[in-house]
Design a protein around this motif. Structure first.
Motif, PDB file in Angstrom:
ATOM      1  N   LEU A 166       0.815  -1.225   0.000  1.00 44.53           N
ATOM      2  CA  LEU A 166       0.000   0.000   0.000  1.00 44.53           C
ATOM      3  C   LEU A 166       0.845   1.271   0.000  1.00 44.53           C
ATOM      4  CD1 LEU A 166      -2.846  -1.152   2.444  1.00 44.53           C
ATOM      5  CD2 LEU A 166      -2.845  -1.173  -0.060  1.00 44.53           C
ATOM      6  N   LYS A 167       2.076   1.147  -0.436  1.00 40.16           N
ATOM      7  CA  LYS A 167       2.977   2.309  -0.476  1.00 40.16           C
ATOM      8  C   LYS A 167       2.355   3.517  -1.167  1.00 40.16           C
ATOM      9  CE  LYS A 167       7.805   1.219  -0.191  1.00 40.16           C
ATOM     10  NZ  LYS A 167       8.850   0.447  -0.787  1.00 40.16           N
ATOM     11  N   GLN A 338       3.446  -5.328  -8.834  1.00 46.62           N
ATOM     12  CA  GLN A 338       4.667  -5.048  -8.069  1.00 46.62           C
ATOM     13  C   GLN A 338       4.377  -4.850  -6.584  1.00 46.62           C
ATOM     14  OE1 GLN A 338       7.849  -5.041  -9.098  1.00 46.62           O
ATOM     15  NE2 GLN A 338       8.657  -4.379  -7.109  1.00 46.62           N
ATOM     16  N   THR A 339       3.193  -4.269  -6.295  1.00 45.30           N
ATOM     17  CA  THR A 339       2.881  -3.962  -4.900  1.00 45.30           C
ATOM     18  C   THR A 339       2.806  -5.230  -4.040  1.00 45.30           C
ATOM     19  OG1 THR A 339       0.496  -4.082  -5.201  1.00 45.30           O
ATOM     20  CG2 THR A 339       1.521  -1.937  -5.592  1.00 45.30           C
ATOM     21  N   LEU A 340       2.564  -6.373  -4.677  1.00 50.76           N
ATOM     22  CA  LEU A 340       2.408  -7.623  -3.915  1.00 50.76           C
ATOM     23  C   LEU A 340       3.718  -8.415  -3.858  1.00 50.76           C
ATOM     24  CD1 LEU A 340      -1.120  -8.796  -5.178  1.00 50.76           C
ATOM     25  CD2 LEU A 340      -0.559  -7.534  -3.085  1.00 50.76           C
ATOM     26  N   VAL A 405      -6.817  -5.183 -12.241  1.00 54.14           N
ATOM     27  CA  VAL A 405      -7.346  -4.584 -13.466  1.00 54.14           C
ATOM     28  C   VAL A 405      -6.701  -3.222 -13.693  1.00 54.14           C
ATOM     29  CG1 VAL A 405      -9.445  -3.709 -14.566  1.00 54.14           C
ATOM     30  CG2 VAL A 405      -9.521  -5.824 -13.207  1.00 54.14           C
ATOM     31  N   ALA A 406      -6.622  -2.434 -12.622  1.00 58.37           N
ATOM     32  CA  ALA A 406      -6.036  -1.096 -12.763  1.00 58.37           C
ATOM     33  C   ALA A 406      -4.769  -1.010 -11.936  1.00 58.37           C
ATOM     34  CB  ALA A 406      -7.035  -0.048 -12.278  1.00 58.37           C
ATOM     35  N   SER A 407      -3.746  -0.437 -12.530  1.00 57.62           N
ATOM     36  CA  SER A 407      -2.497  -0.257 -11.787  1.00 57.62           C
ATOM     37  C   SER A 407      -2.623   0.963 -10.879  1.00 57.62           C
ATOM     38  CB  SER A 407      -1.358  -0.031 -12.784  1.00 57.62           C
ATOM     39  OG  SER A 407      -0.222   0.428 -12.109  1.00 57.62           O
ATOM     40  N   VAL A 408      -1.980   0.926  -9.713  1.00 59.42           N
ATOM     41  CA  VAL A 408      -2.005   2.122  -8.860  1.00 59.42           C
ATOM     42  C   VAL A 408      -0.986   3.153  -9.340  1.00 59.42           C
ATOM     43  CG1 VAL A 408      -3.001   1.191  -6.737  1.00 59.42           C
ATOM     44  CG2 VAL A 408      -0.556   0.916  -7.152  1.00 59.42           C
ATOM     45  N   ARG A 474      -8.324  -3.384  -8.186  1.00 58.42           N
ATOM     46  CA  ARG A 474      -7.055  -2.689  -7.979  1.00 58.42           C
ATOM     47  C   ARG A 474      -6.540  -3.058  -6.587  1.00 58.42           C
ATOM     48  NH1 ARG A 474      -6.093   2.759  -8.155  1.00 58.42           N
ATOM     49  NH2 ARG A 474      -7.495   3.096  -9.891  1.00 58.42           N
ATOM     50  N   ILE A 475      -5.266  -2.820  -6.345  1.00 51.82           N
ATOM     51  CA  ILE A 475      -4.746  -3.071  -4.996  1.00 51.82           C
ATOM     52  C   ILE A 475      -4.984  -1.803  -4.177  1.00 51.82           C
ATOM     53  CG2 ILE A 475      -2.713  -3.689  -3.609  1.00 51.82           C
ATOM     54  CD1 ILE A 475      -3.579  -5.905  -5.582  1.00 51.82           C
TER      55      ILE A 475
END
Ligand code: F6P
Length: 547
Positions: A166-167, A338-340, A405-408, A474-475
Motif C-alpha cells: 500500500l505504499k 509489483q505492490t504484492l 485490473v487497474a495499476s495504482v 485494484r490493490i
C-alpha cells in the motif's frame, strides 16, 4: 488409515483422481463451453477463475461432499463463536474479531472480546494521530519522522507485506522501516541514516521472549541512549505490542505505551491487531480501517456463501485435490502486481506454519500428503527465472496468478504488457503445445527435417498445469484486506479437511531450544558432548577460525 480416508467422498475422490489423471484440460474445455461459468466466482471487487484446474463437475461435487462430511460449516461456526479450536494450546482462534466479525457480546474466559478490541483500536487511533500530527515528541522535543518496527515472523511479515503493498496510499508523513533479522547487518543499515531523536521504535512480539526481537530491541535501546545520554528517553521512543505486558515493562517500556494482543490471536493472523500499528502510522487510521473492512467483507462471504460459490472453500478444496489426490508437492504464488512483491513470503508463513504438520488432531500419523510447500515471486521476474520449470519440468506445480485490473501507478504501456503476460502464462500452462504442432510450426519456418527431429522433443509443452487466477479491481486497502482474509480462510478450511491443528506451531520449538544451548556453548567456548560429530566439527571450525 485416517478416518478421513474412510469417508465416502474421500473414497470417491481417490477413485475419481485415477480417472482425471488421464484427462487433459484442453479436452475438458473443448467439450464444455460453460466451463468458465461453472468454475469461477465473482465478488464485487474480485474474480476467481479456477476453470484451469484438472477438475470436472463430478470433482467439484465430490469435493463439496467432502467439505460437508468433514462438518466444515460446524467448524467454521466454532471458530467464529470463540470455541477453543486451537486444541494443543487450549485457545480460541478469533482474529476475525479484530475486524468486527463476531457478536458484540462475545465473552471469552470472562472477558468481552469486542470491548477489548475496540479499546485497543481507540488507543491505536489516538496514538497514530498524535504521531502523525507531530504531537508525539522525541527526547529533544522534535517530531517523529521515522518508525522502526522490530519483530519477526507474524510480527513482521504481515505488517511489512501490507506496508509494501500500500505504499502508494501513504502520504509519507512518516517513513516506516522493518527490522526482523538478528543479523546485525540489517538493523545497522536501517539505523545508519536515521536521527535517534526523531525515531520511534515499535517492539512487536506476542510473547516478548523471541530472542531475535529482544536482541534487536536491546541494540535499538543502546543506539538511542548513546545519543540521548538518558535512560528516560526510552519512554518517548519505544512502544510495544504484546500479550506479555510484564516482560515489555521489565524491558523499560512504559505501561501506557504498551498495546495489547491476546492469546486468541495467532502471530501469523495478527496484522489486524495493534501488530499492524506501523501500517496505521504509515497510512493513517482511516485507511487501516478500510483494510479491516475488506477482511470483514471476506469473513461475511466465507460465512454466508454456499460452499459451491465460496472462494476460500473452493480454493482450499482445490489445494487438497491438487496435493492430496493428484500428488502435487508444491504450490507457486505468482503476483502480477509489483505492490504484492512480499505476498509469497507472507503466505509461506501463513500456510506452511499453519498446516505443515503430519499428525491429526488426535495425534495419529497422517498417511496422506497434506499441504504443499509454498513458494513464489513476482510473475514477470519469475518468467525470466523459474517458469521454464513450471512449463516443462516433470513436476507439476499448481499456481495462483494474482493480478489487478487497474495499476495504482499507471504509466502508458506498462500495465498492458504486464497483463498480456498474466493472461498468456495461464493459457500456455494449460494448453501446452504438442509435438505435431511443434513440427508444423518448424516446417512453416522452413527448418530442415534433421533440425526438426533434433529440436522438436525439446519444444513440446505438455500443458495441463493447474492454475487459479485472481483478478482484483485494484490493490487498495479494502481489496487487499479481502485478499489476505481469503487466504486465511482457505488455510483454515485446508486444516479442517486434512485434520491438522492449523493454529499451533510446535515445529519451530526444537530448533529454538537447541539454538539457545548452542549460543551458551559458543560464548563459553565449551561444547557439549551430546552433539553429533557433524554439528560438533562445524562448531569447532567456527570457534577456531574465529580466534
Ligand atoms: O518462531 C515462530 C513464531 O513463534 C511465529 O509463530 C511468530 O509469528 C513468530 O515466532 C514471532 O513470535 P513473537 O511475536 O512472539 O515474537
Amino acid at each position: 488409515m485416517s478416518s478421513r480416508q474412510l469417508l465416502p467422498s474421500w473414497k470417491k475422490l481417490a477413485k475419481h483422481a485415477d480417472n482425471m489423471k488421464l484427462q487433459h484440460m484442453n479436452d475438458l474445455f473443448a467439450t464444455d463451453e460453460n466451463r468458465f461459468d461453472k468454475f469461477s466466482i465473482e465478488l464485487p471487487n474480485m474474480l476467481l477463475d479456477y476453470s484451469k484446474n484438472l477438475i470436472d463437475s463430478e470433482t467439484k461435487q465430490s469435493l463439496i461432499e467432502l467439505a460437508n462430511e468433514c462438518e466444515l460449516a460446524a467448524w467454521r461456526n466454532k471458530m467464529f463463536s470463540g470455541e477453543k479450536i486451537n486444541k494443543t494450546e487450549d485457545r480460541a482462534v478469533l482474529h476475525t474479531a479484530l475486524r468486527g466479525s463476531v457478536d458484540e457480546d462475545l465473552v471469552l474466559d470472562g472477558k468481552n472480546i469486542s470491548q477489548q478490541v475496540n479499546d485497543q483500536l481507540e488507543k491505536m487511533a489516538n496514538f497514530v494521530e498524535q504521531v502523525r500530527q507531530g504531537r508525539w515528541l522525541g527526547y529533544s522535543g522534535k517530531r517523529i519522522t521515522d518508525i522502526v518496527n522490530i519483530g519477526v515472523g507474524g510480527s513482521n511479515l504481515g505488517p511489512q507485506m501490507v506496508t509494501e503493498a500500500l505504499k502508494n496510499y501513504s502520504d509519507n508523513c512518516v517513513n516506516v522501516h522493518y527490522v526482523s533479522n538478528v543479523d546485525g547487518a540489517q538493523i545497522a543499515e536501517i539505523l545508519r541514516p536515521l536521527e535517534p531523536e526523531k525515531v520511534l521504535f515499535i517492539v512487536s512480539s506476542k510473547t516478548f521472549t523471541t530472542t531475535e526481537t529482544m536482541t534487536n530491541a536491546k541494540t535499538a535501546i543502546n543506539w538511542l541512549t548513546a545519543a540521548s545520554f538518558d535512560e528516560k528517553s526510552v519512554a518517548k521512543h519505544f512502544v510495544a505490542v504484546t500479550a506479555n505486558t510484564e516482560n515489555a515493562m521489565s524491558f523499560g517500556i512504559k505501561q501506557e505505551n504498551i498495546f495489547d494482543m491476546w492469546d486468541w490471536v495467532g502471530g501469523r493472523f495478527s496484522l489486524w491487531s495493534a501488530i499492524g500499528l506501523a501500517i496505521a502510522l504509515d497510512l493513517g487510521f482511516d485507511k487501516f480501517k478500510q483494510l479491516l473492512a475488506g477482511a470483514n467483507a471476506m469473513d461475511k462471504h466465507f460465512v454466508e456463501a454456499p460452499f459451491e460459490q465460496n472462494m476460500p472453500v473452493i480454493m482450499a478444496l482445490l489445494s487438497v485435490w491438487n496435493t492430496t489426490f493428484l500428488g502435487a508437492k508444491s504450490q507457486a504464488i505468482l503476483p502480477y502486481d509489483q505492490t504484492l512483491h512480499m505476498l509469497a513470503a507472507y503466505l509461506q508463513q501463513a500456510e506452511m506454519e499453519s498446516n505443515g504438520k503430519s499428525v491429526t488432531w488426535d495425534g495419529s500419523e497422517i498417511s496422506y500428503p497434506t499441504v504443499p510447500s509454498i513458494w513464489g515471486e513476482l510473475g514477470i521476474n519469475g518468467q525470466h527465472a523459474f517458469y521454464q520449470y513450471l512449463h516443462q519440468s516433470n513436476n507439476v506445480v499448481p499456481a495462483d496468478f494474482i493480478g489487478s485490473v487497474a495499476s495504482v501507478t499507471p504509466i502508458k504501456g506498462h500495465h498492458e504488457t504486464l497483463m498480456a503476460n498474466f493472461f498468456a502464462q495461464t493459457q500456455a500452462l494449460m494448453t501446452g503445445v504438442d509435438e505435431q504442432q511443434v513440427r508444423e510450426d518448424l516446417q512453416a519456418k522452413g527448418r530442415t527435417a534433421d533440425y526438426i527431429d533434433k529440436v522438436a522433443p525439446h519444444k513440446v509443452h505438455k500443458g495441463n498445469r493447474p492454475t487459479n487466477t485472481i483478478l482484483l479491481k485494484r490493490i487498495d486497502p479494502y481489496n487487499l484486506g479481502q485478499l489476505i482474509a481469503l487466504y486465511e480462510h482457505k488455510i483454515f478450511v485446508q486444516g479442517i479437511i486434512l485434520q491438522v491443528c492449523s493454529f499451533d506451531q510446535w515445529g519451530v520449538e526444537l530448533g529454538k531450544g537447541l539454538a539457545a544451548n548452542i549460543q551458551q556453548e559458543l560464548e563459553n567456548k565449551k561444547l557439549s558432548a551430546n552433539h553429533d560429530c557433524s554439528t560438533k566439527r562445524l562448531m569447532n571450525y567456527y570457534l577456531s577460525a574465529k580466534t
